[in-house]
Motif scaffolding. Structure first.
Motif, PDB file in Angstrom:
ATOM      1  N   THR A  31       8.417   1.334  -4.551  1.00  0.00           N
ATOM      2  CA  THR A  31       7.212   1.831  -3.883  1.00  0.00           C
ATOM      3  C   THR A  31       6.979   1.086  -2.576  1.00  0.00           C
ATOM      4  OG1 THR A  31       6.198   2.436  -5.999  1.00  0.00           O
ATOM      5  CG2 THR A  31       4.725   2.160  -4.121  1.00  0.00           C
ATOM      6  N   ARG A  32       7.154  -0.225  -2.600  1.00  0.00           N
ATOM      7  CA  ARG A  32       6.961  -1.018  -1.377  1.00  0.00           C
ATOM      8  C   ARG A  32       7.920  -0.552  -0.281  1.00  0.00           C
ATOM      9  NH1 ARG A  32       9.757  -5.064   0.506  1.00  0.00           N
ATOM     10  NH2 ARG A  32      10.868  -5.425  -1.462  1.00  0.00           N
ATOM     11  N   SER A 115      -4.565   7.823  -5.196  1.00  0.00           N
ATOM     12  CA  SER A 115      -3.347   7.027  -5.039  1.00  0.00           C
ATOM     13  C   SER A 115      -3.439   5.940  -3.980  1.00  0.00           C
ATOM     14  CB  SER A 115      -2.186   7.955  -4.686  1.00  0.00           C
ATOM     15  OG  SER A 115      -2.476   8.650  -3.478  1.00  0.00           O
ATOM     16  N   GLY A 116      -4.469   5.997  -3.129  1.00  0.00           N
ATOM     17  CA  GLY A 116      -4.544   5.072  -1.999  1.00  0.00           C
ATOM     18  C   GLY A 116      -3.892   5.685  -0.773  1.00  0.00           C
ATOM     19  N   PRO A 117      -4.363   5.340   0.430  1.00  0.00           N
ATOM     20  CA  PRO A 117      -3.874   5.970   1.663  1.00  0.00           C
ATOM     21  C   PRO A 117      -2.374   5.815   1.899  1.00  0.00           C
ATOM     22  CG  PRO A 117      -5.897   4.750   2.082  1.00  0.00           C
ATOM     23  CD  PRO A 117      -5.474   4.409   0.687  1.00  0.00           C
ATOM     24  N   ALA A 118      -1.827   4.623   1.673  1.00  0.00           N
ATOM     25  CA  ALA A 118      -0.406   4.390   1.956  1.00  0.00           C
ATOM     26  C   ALA A 118       0.480   5.262   1.068  1.00  0.00           C
ATOM     27  CB  ALA A 118      -0.068   2.915   1.766  1.00  0.00           C
ATOM     28  N   MET A 122       2.885   8.437   2.103  1.00  0.00           N
ATOM     29  CA  MET A 122       4.297   8.456   1.731  1.00  0.00           C
ATOM     30  C   MET A 122       4.690   9.822   1.190  1.00  0.00           C
ATOM     31  SD  MET A 122       6.138   6.322  -1.335  1.00  0.00           S
ATOM     32  CE  MET A 122       5.369   7.384  -2.584  1.00  0.00           C
ATOM     33  N   ILE A 123       3.851  10.391   0.321  1.00  0.00           N
ATOM     34  CA  ILE A 123       4.144  11.710  -0.247  1.00  0.00           C
ATOM     35  C   ILE A 123       4.045  12.793   0.824  1.00  0.00           C
ATOM     36  CG2 ILE A 123       3.355  13.473  -1.883  1.00  0.00           C
ATOM     37  CD1 ILE A 123       2.491  11.224  -3.731  1.00  0.00           C
ATOM     38  N   THR A 183      -8.266  11.070   0.862  1.00  0.00           N
ATOM     39  CA  THR A 183      -7.634   9.747   0.871  1.00  0.00           C
ATOM     40  C   THR A 183      -6.939   9.501   2.199  1.00  0.00           C
ATOM     41  OG1 THR A 183      -7.301   9.797  -1.534  1.00  0.00           O
ATOM     42  CG2 THR A 183      -5.942   8.271  -0.279  1.00  0.00           C
ATOM     43  N   LEU A 184      -6.222  10.499   2.694  1.00  0.00           N
ATOM     44  CA  LEU A 184      -5.530  10.378   3.980  1.00  0.00           C
ATOM     45  C   LEU A 184      -6.518  10.233   5.136  1.00  0.00           C
ATOM     46  CD1 LEU A 184      -2.698  13.008   3.448  1.00  0.00           C
ATOM     47  CD2 LEU A 184      -2.426  10.529   3.625  1.00  0.00           C
ATOM     48  N   ALA A 185      -7.729  10.720   4.933  1.00  0.00           N
ATOM     49  CA  ALA A 185      -8.778  10.572   5.947  1.00  0.00           C
ATOM     50  C   ALA A 185      -9.489   9.224   5.827  1.00  0.00           C
ATOM     51  CB  ALA A 185      -9.788  11.704   5.819  1.00  0.00           C
ATOM     52  N   ASP A 186      -8.950   8.336   4.986  1.00  0.00           N
ATOM     53  CA  ASP A 186      -9.468   6.972   4.806  1.00  0.00           C
ATOM     54  C   ASP A 186     -10.880   6.930   4.223  1.00  0.00           C
ATOM     55  OD1 ASP A 186      -7.188   5.523   5.612  1.00  0.00           O
ATOM     56  OD2 ASP A 186      -7.675   5.877   7.723  1.00  0.00           O
TER      57      ASP A 186
END
Length: 217
Positions: A31-32, A115-118, A122-123, A183-186
């Motif tokens: 994931t990292r 899932s969190g922004p990062a 990624m997806i 999420t992507l919009a923070d």
């Protein structure tokens, strides 16, 4: 002399614990790397080197590279079906799914899309993972159809079962994507949960006339 009757099971327990630790270690490093350099550009060899295991060890634990990124997929596929199967007495499938979604949103459950922004980025940036995610939604809907069929004593290919599963699955698919977009919009999880809970109520209300009394336990 006293005999330790638990000792035969102890090595097996240690082995299982070690396997789980290794699986989590590989997944965490994968994931990292996926987040840092993109899913498509990351190789299994790089993941193995980062986790300090053999390449074969990685593929033994994860059959596909996508499995390294989407490691909650089994829980995701089963989530709606499990909710229907475990619905309360007098509760319809729709009511159970509404309740379960509200609970998942309040808990910021990753399976629901938190899932969190990062990770969300990624997806979104990976054509491979985006296609894989659509396939997981399809599998989740099929599992839901099987659970509904069992609930109403029908076959999974029954048109009513398929329609009900399609409607319920689509609402959950839309809500999942809504969570990802926010999420992507923070937006913070607390705000996302409040927004999607209100929006989910409106979406489920639209299904109430058709499915409010469907598959009541």
């Amino acid at each position: 002399m006293a005999t330790d009757t638990t000792s035969p099971a102890h090595p097996a327990g240690l082995r299982e614990s070690k396997k789980q630790e290794t699986r989590e270690l590989i997944s965490d490093h994968a994931t990292r790397l996926f987040i840092a350099q993109g899913f498509e550009r990351t190789t299994i060899v790089e993941i193995a080197l980062a986790a300090r295991v053999a390449k074969k060890t990685v593929t033994n634990y994860f059959a596909r590279k996508e499995d390294l990124a989407l490691d909650h997929q089994d829980a995701f596929i089963a989530s709606l079906a499990r909710t229907v199967t475990g619905r309360r007495s007098g509760e319809s499938a729709l009511a159970a799914l509404r309740r379960a979604f509200d609970e998942s949103a309040a808990a910021a459950d990753p399976v629901a899309g938190f899932s969190g922004p990062a990770f969300a980025r990624m997806i979104a940036d990976s054509p491979t993972l985006s296609v894989c995610l659509r396939g997981l939604h399809d599998q989740r809907e099929q599992a839901l159809a099987e659970a509904l069929a069992a609930a109403v004593d029908a076959t999974p290919d029954d048109i009513t079962v398929q329609t009900a599963a399609g409607l319920l699955g689509t609402v959950h698919r839309i809500l999942f994507q809504r969570i990802q977009d926010l999420t992507l919009a923070d937006r913070p999880n607390e705000e996302i949960a409040g927004t999607v809970t209100e929006e989910a109520a409106r979406a489920f209300d639209m299904l109430e006339p058709a499915l409010g009394q469907y598959a009541v336990a």
